[in-house]
Enzyme design. Structure first.
Site, PDB file in Angstrom:
ATOM      1  N   SER A 199      49.974  70.215  43.339  1.00 40.48           N
ATOM      2  CA  SER A 199      50.778  70.691  44.472  1.00 40.48           C
ATOM      3  C   SER A 199      52.247  70.636  44.071  1.00 40.48           C
ATOM      4  O   SER A 199      52.623  69.849  43.193  1.00 40.48           O
ATOM      5  CB  SER A 199      50.563  69.769  45.676  1.00 40.48           C
ATOM      6  OG  SER A 199      51.537  70.012  46.677  1.00 40.48           O
ATOM      7  N   PRO A 215      50.431  74.707  44.194  1.00 43.57           N
ATOM      8  CA  PRO A 215      50.873  75.580  45.287  1.00 43.57           C
ATOM      9  C   PRO A 215      51.891  74.919  46.210  1.00 43.57           C
ATOM     10  O   PRO A 215      51.894  73.705  46.395  1.00 43.57           O
ATOM     11  CB  PRO A 215      49.583  75.861  46.076  1.00 43.57           C
ATOM     12  CG  PRO A 215      48.460  75.292  45.275  1.00 43.57           C
ATOM     13  CD  PRO A 215      49.059  74.230  44.419  1.00 43.57           C
ATOM     14  N   GLY A 216      52.711  75.757  46.807  1.00 46.15           N
ATOM     15  CA  GLY A 216      53.550  75.342  47.930  1.00 46.15           C
ATOM     16  C   GLY A 216      52.728  75.443  49.206  1.00 46.15           C
ATOM     17  O   GLY A 216      51.504  75.595  49.159  1.00 46.15           O
ATOM     18  N   PHE A 249      44.571  72.445  55.940  1.00 44.47           N
ATOM     19  CA  PHE A 249      45.320  71.316  55.383  1.00 44.47           C
ATOM     20  C   PHE A 249      46.117  70.549  56.456  1.00 44.47           C
ATOM     21  O   PHE A 249      46.053  69.317  56.522  1.00 44.47           O
ATOM     22  CB  PHE A 249      46.259  71.871  54.297  1.00 44.47           C
ATOM     23  CG  PHE A 249      47.113  70.855  53.619  1.00 44.47           C
ATOM     24  CD1 PHE A 249      46.622  70.122  52.545  1.00 44.47           C
ATOM     25  CD2 PHE A 249      48.429  70.629  54.021  1.00 44.47           C
ATOM     26  CE1 PHE A 249      47.419  69.190  51.894  1.00 44.47           C
ATOM     27  CE2 PHE A 249      49.228  69.701  53.378  1.00 44.47           C
ATOM     28  CZ  PHE A 249      48.729  68.982  52.317  1.00 44.47           C
ATOM     29  N   GLY A 275      39.593  76.737  53.270  1.00 46.79           N
ATOM     30  CA  GLY A 275      40.826  76.948  52.524  1.00 46.79           C
ATOM     31  C   GLY A 275      40.673  77.558  51.138  1.00 46.79           C
ATOM     32  O   GLY A 275      39.895  78.503  50.923  1.00 46.79           O
ATOM     33  N   PHE A 276      41.430  77.024  50.180  1.00 48.78           N
ATOM     34  CA  PHE A 276      41.463  77.569  48.813  1.00 48.78           C
ATOM     35  C   PHE A 276      40.065  77.598  48.202  1.00 48.78           C
ATOM     36  O   PHE A 276      39.699  78.551  47.507  1.00 48.78           O
ATOM     37  CB  PHE A 276      42.332  76.710  47.883  1.00 48.78           C
ATOM     38  CG  PHE A 276      43.776  76.588  48.261  1.00 48.78           C
ATOM     39  CD1 PHE A 276      44.420  77.569  49.010  1.00 48.78           C
ATOM     40  CD2 PHE A 276      44.515  75.486  47.845  1.00 48.78           C
ATOM     41  CE1 PHE A 276      45.759  77.453  49.342  1.00 48.78           C
ATOM     42  CE2 PHE A 276      45.857  75.365  48.171  1.00 48.78           C
ATOM     43  CZ  PHE A 276      46.479  76.335  48.919  1.00 48.78           C
ATOM     44  N   ASP A 292      30.155  63.784  48.777  1.00 48.62           N
ATOM     45  CA  ASP A 292      31.506  63.301  49.034  1.00 48.62           C
ATOM     46  C   ASP A 292      32.097  62.909  47.688  1.00 48.62           C
ATOM     47  O   ASP A 292      31.532  62.055  46.994  1.00 48.62           O
ATOM     48  CB  ASP A 292      31.386  62.083  49.973  1.00 48.62           C
ATOM     49  CG  ASP A 292      32.726  61.503  50.372  1.00 48.62           C
ATOM     50  OD1 ASP A 292      33.684  61.632  49.600  1.00 48.62           O
ATOM     51  OD2 ASP A 292      32.789  60.901  51.460  1.00 48.62           O
ATOM     52  N   VAL A 293      33.215  63.511  47.317  1.00 51.27           N
ATOM     53  CA  VAL A 293      33.774  63.246  45.977  1.00 51.27           C
ATOM     54  C   VAL A 293      34.216  61.796  45.789  1.00 51.27           C
ATOM     55  O   VAL A 293      34.369  61.337  44.661  1.00 51.27           O
ATOM     56  CB  VAL A 293      34.962  64.189  45.608  1.00 51.27           C
ATOM     57  CG1 VAL A 293      34.521  65.636  45.506  1.00 51.27           C
ATOM     58  CG2 VAL A 293      36.132  64.019  46.563  1.00 51.27           C
ATOM     59  N   TYR A 312      50.832  61.139  49.139  1.00 48.33           N
ATOM     60  CA  TYR A 312      50.217  62.450  48.862  1.00 48.33           C
ATOM     61  C   TYR A 312      50.848  63.046  47.600  1.00 48.33           C
ATOM     62  O   TYR A 312      50.157  63.435  46.654  1.00 48.33           O
ATOM     63  CB  TYR A 312      50.383  63.404  50.059  1.00 48.33           C
ATOM     64  CG  TYR A 312      49.857  64.785  49.732  1.00 48.33           C
ATOM     65  CD1 TYR A 312      48.495  64.987  49.545  1.00 48.33           C
ATOM     66  CD2 TYR A 312      50.728  65.875  49.556  1.00 48.33           C
ATOM     67  CE1 TYR A 312      48.001  66.246  49.189  1.00 48.33           C
ATOM     68  CE2 TYR A 312      50.239  67.126  49.211  1.00 48.33           C
ATOM     69  CZ  TYR A 312      48.876  67.303  49.028  1.00 48.33           C
ATOM     70  OH  TYR A 312      48.390  68.537  48.670  1.00 48.33           O
TER      71      TYR A 312
HETATM   72  P1  NDP Z   1      41.455  72.461  53.474  1.00 49.98           P
HETATM   73  O1  NDP Z   1      41.568  71.281  54.384  1.00 49.98           O
HETATM   74  O2  NDP Z   1      41.346  73.797  54.077  1.00 49.98           O
HETATM   75  O3  NDP Z   1      40.245  72.236  52.447  1.00 49.98           O
HETATM   76  C1  NDP Z   1      40.022  70.983  51.860  1.00 49.98           C
HETATM   77  C2  NDP Z   1      38.647  70.959  51.249  1.00 49.98           C
HETATM   78  O4  NDP Z   1      38.461  69.678  50.597  1.00 49.98           O
HETATM   79  C3  NDP Z   1      37.534  71.099  52.271  1.00 49.98           C
HETATM   80  O5  NDP Z   1      36.577  72.002  51.784  1.00 49.98           O
HETATM   81  C4  NDP Z   1      36.933  69.700  52.358  1.00 49.98           C
HETATM   82  O6  NDP Z   1      35.521  69.777  52.572  1.00 49.98           O
HETATM   83  C5  NDP Z   1      37.206  69.163  50.957  1.00 49.98           C
HETATM   84  N1  NDP Z   1      37.206  67.692  50.933  1.00 49.98           N
HETATM   85  C6  NDP Z   1      38.111  66.845  51.493  1.00 49.98           C
HETATM   86  N2  NDP Z   1      37.721  65.574  51.316  1.00 49.98           N
HETATM   87  C7  NDP Z   1      36.559  65.619  50.622  1.00 49.98           C
HETATM   88  C8  NDP Z   1      35.662  64.628  50.143  1.00 49.98           C
HETATM   89  N3  NDP Z   1      35.883  63.323  50.330  1.00 49.98           N
HETATM   90  N4  NDP Z   1      34.545  65.015  49.483  1.00 49.98           N
HETATM   91  C9  NDP Z   1      34.299  66.336  49.287  1.00 49.98           C
HETATM   92  N5  NDP Z   1      35.096  67.331  49.710  1.00 49.98           N
HETATM   93  C10 NDP Z   1      36.224  66.956  50.375  1.00 49.98           C
HETATM   94  O7  NDP Z   1      42.743  72.371  52.538  1.00 49.98           O
HETATM   95  P2  NDP Z   1      43.292  73.321  51.359  1.00 49.98           P
HETATM   96  O8  NDP Z   1      42.354  74.407  51.034  1.00 49.98           O
HETATM   97  O9  NDP Z   1      44.676  73.653  51.704  1.00 49.98           O
HETATM   98  O10 NDP Z   1      43.362  72.257  50.179  1.00 49.98           O
HETATM   99  C11 NDP Z   1      42.639  72.374  48.966  1.00 49.98           C
HETATM  100  C12 NDP Z   1      43.413  71.630  47.884  1.00 49.98           C
HETATM  101  O11 NDP Z   1      44.692  72.228  47.708  1.00 49.98           O
HETATM  102  C13 NDP Z   1      43.702  70.159  48.208  1.00 49.98           C
HETATM  103  O12 NDP Z   1      43.543  69.412  47.013  1.00 49.98           O
HETATM  104  C14 NDP Z   1      45.141  70.171  48.664  1.00 49.98           C
HETATM  105  O13 NDP Z   1      45.770  68.944  48.451  1.00 49.98           O
HETATM  106  C15 NDP Z   1      45.711  71.241  47.777  1.00 49.98           C
HETATM  107  N6  NDP Z   1      46.932  71.903  48.240  1.00 49.98           N
HETATM  108  C16 NDP Z   1      47.027  72.429  49.500  1.00 49.98           C
HETATM  109  C17 NDP Z   1      48.195  73.055  49.896  1.00 49.98           C
HETATM  110  C18 NDP Z   1      48.387  73.613  51.270  1.00 49.98           C
HETATM  111  O14 NDP Z   1      49.536  73.736  51.715  1.00 49.98           O
HETATM  112  N7  NDP Z   1      47.357  74.003  51.988  1.00 49.98           N
HETATM  113  C19 NDP Z   1      49.317  73.231  48.958  1.00 49.98           C
HETATM  114  C20 NDP Z   1      49.115  72.595  47.684  1.00 49.98           C
HETATM  115  C21 NDP Z   1      47.963  71.995  47.336  1.00 49.98           C
HETATM  116  P3  NDP Z   1      34.684  68.864  53.582  1.00 49.98           P
HETATM  117  O15 NDP Z   1      35.608  68.421  54.678  1.00 49.98           O
HETATM  118  O16 NDP Z   1      33.566  69.738  54.022  1.00 49.98           O
HETATM  119  O17 NDP Z   1      34.219  67.726  52.709  1.00 49.98           O
HETATM  120  C1  8X3 Z   2      50.689  70.817  50.127  1.00 52.01           C
HETATM  121  C2  8X3 Z   2      52.051  71.414  49.998  1.00 52.01           C
HETATM  122  O1  8X3 Z   2      54.477  71.065  50.663  1.00 52.01           O
HETATM  123  O2  8X3 Z   2      52.783  70.725  52.371  1.00 52.01           O
HETATM  124  O3  8X3 Z   2      50.328  70.246  48.924  1.00 52.01           O
HETATM  125  O4  8X3 Z   2      53.050  69.127  50.606  1.00 52.01           O
HETATM  126  S1  8X3 Z   2      53.132  70.528  50.954  1.00 52.01           S
END
Ligand code: NDP
Ligand code: 8X3
Length: 250
Positions: A137, A180-181, A187, A13-14, A57-58, A150
């Site tokens: 978000s 972001p939306g 995700f 993702g991002f 793991d964060v 969330y």
């Molecule tokens: P993805 O699921 O594609 O990516 C999430 C990333 O977070 C992965 O690389 C995953 O890595 C990592 N992650 C999750 N849990 C852990 C953990 N415990 N320790 C370390 N790494 C972790 O989602 P997005 O790219 O969409 O999301 C990125 C961020 O953007 C998030 O914070 C999400 O809430 C936010 N966001 C997303 C939106 C959307 O609609 N997609 C909109 C708004 C905000 P791994 O599993 O390898 O650990």
């Molecule tokens: C992710 C955006 O609208 O799916 O943060 O919650 S939404």
């Protein structure tokens, strides 16, 4: 000298798109996540770039501090931190929602982000320089059904970002909350625990943001002059808007 960027959650993702953009622009990029094979594959896909992978793991405080405190000398002075790792689990209403899901979202989106920030801050403060991007978000700004915890974790991230700005006065460290939306990444696969059909429904018949839209936003903000700080930026797909207030009637 190349600047150093640390991105959490760079396996998808991002995070992945942002890591790619900075790496191709000549930055030294530290990519992190739990899926080691994805981190390695990313590194191998950009052999010309300077990339260090750190698998942790964060949510595990000791793992976070150990990884950051033992960074090789050449990567120690992080210039830009992108606190991106995070997730949503489930879309159930509060009375039925799974408590374990709530725990995991709080542990990851709140506590994980705090651990990484706290581990990175000392070197930024010592150098009186740095830029922290937090992934908030729109869910931290607007309520929606099933967004209960969330959205609340993302409201925390927003307020923590603003409070950081206050605590960091005099250090030149910049902080931006990226809001972001809905965006097409993994995700929804994570939110619906691998139920592909449900995840696909989220993006059906519309145009969500692409992961590159957020990567481009982060990169562009990082190029602003050092005296400019964008506190928060909310970005929605054109096809998403707010529903307004709801009145229940007999
Ligand atoms: P993805 O699921 O594609 O990516 C999430 C990333 O977070 C992965 O690389 C995953 O890595 C990592 N992650 C999750 N849990 C852990 C953990 N415990 N320790 C370390 N790494 C972790 O989602 P997005 O790219 O969409 O999301 C990125 C961020 O953007 C998030 O914070 C999400 O809430 C936010 N966001 C997303 C939106 C959307 O609609 N997609 C909109 C708004 C905000 P791994 O599993 O390898 O650990
Ligand atoms: C992710 C955006 O609208 O799916 O943060 O919650 S939404």
């Amino acid at each position: 000298m190349s600047k150093i960027v640390l991105i959490t959650g760079a396996t998808s993702g991002f995070g992945e798109a942002t890591a790619k953009l900075f790496a191709n622009a000549g930055y030294k990029v530290i990519i992190t996540g739990r899926r080691k094979e994805r981190l390695e594959a990313f590194k191998q896909s950009l052999p010309q770039c300077d990339i260090l992978s750190l698998c942790f793991d964060v949510t595990k405080k000791e793992e976070v501090f150990n990884a950051i405190n033992t960074l090789p000398e050449a990567y120690k002075n992080i210039d830009i931190l992108v606190n991106n790792a995070g997730l949503a689990l489930g879309l159930g209403r509060a009375p039925e929602a799974d408590l374990d899901d709530w725990d995991t979202m709080v542990d990851t989106n709140i506590k994980g982000l705090l651990y990484v920030t706290r581990a990175v801050l000392p070197t930024m403060v010592a150098r009186k320089s740095g830029y922290i991007f937090n992934l908030g978000s729109i869910a931290g700004n607007w309520p929606y059904e099933g967004g209960n915890v969330y959205g609340a974790t993302k409201a925390f991230v927003k307020q923590f970002s603003l409070n950081l700005r206050t605590d960091l006065k005099g250090t030149n460290i910049r902080v931006t909350n990226i809001e972001p939306g809905f965006s097409q990444t993994e995700f929804s696969d994570v939110r619906f625990k691998g139920d592909k059909e449900k995840a696909d429904q989220v993006y059906k018949g519309t145009k969500a943001l692409d992961k590159e839209d957020i990567a481009n936003t982060i990169f562009s903000l990082s190029q602003l002059p050092e005296h400019v700080n964008v506190n928060r930026i909310e970005i929605m797909p054109t096809k998403q808007s707010c529903g307004g207030l709801f009145v229940e009637r007999d």
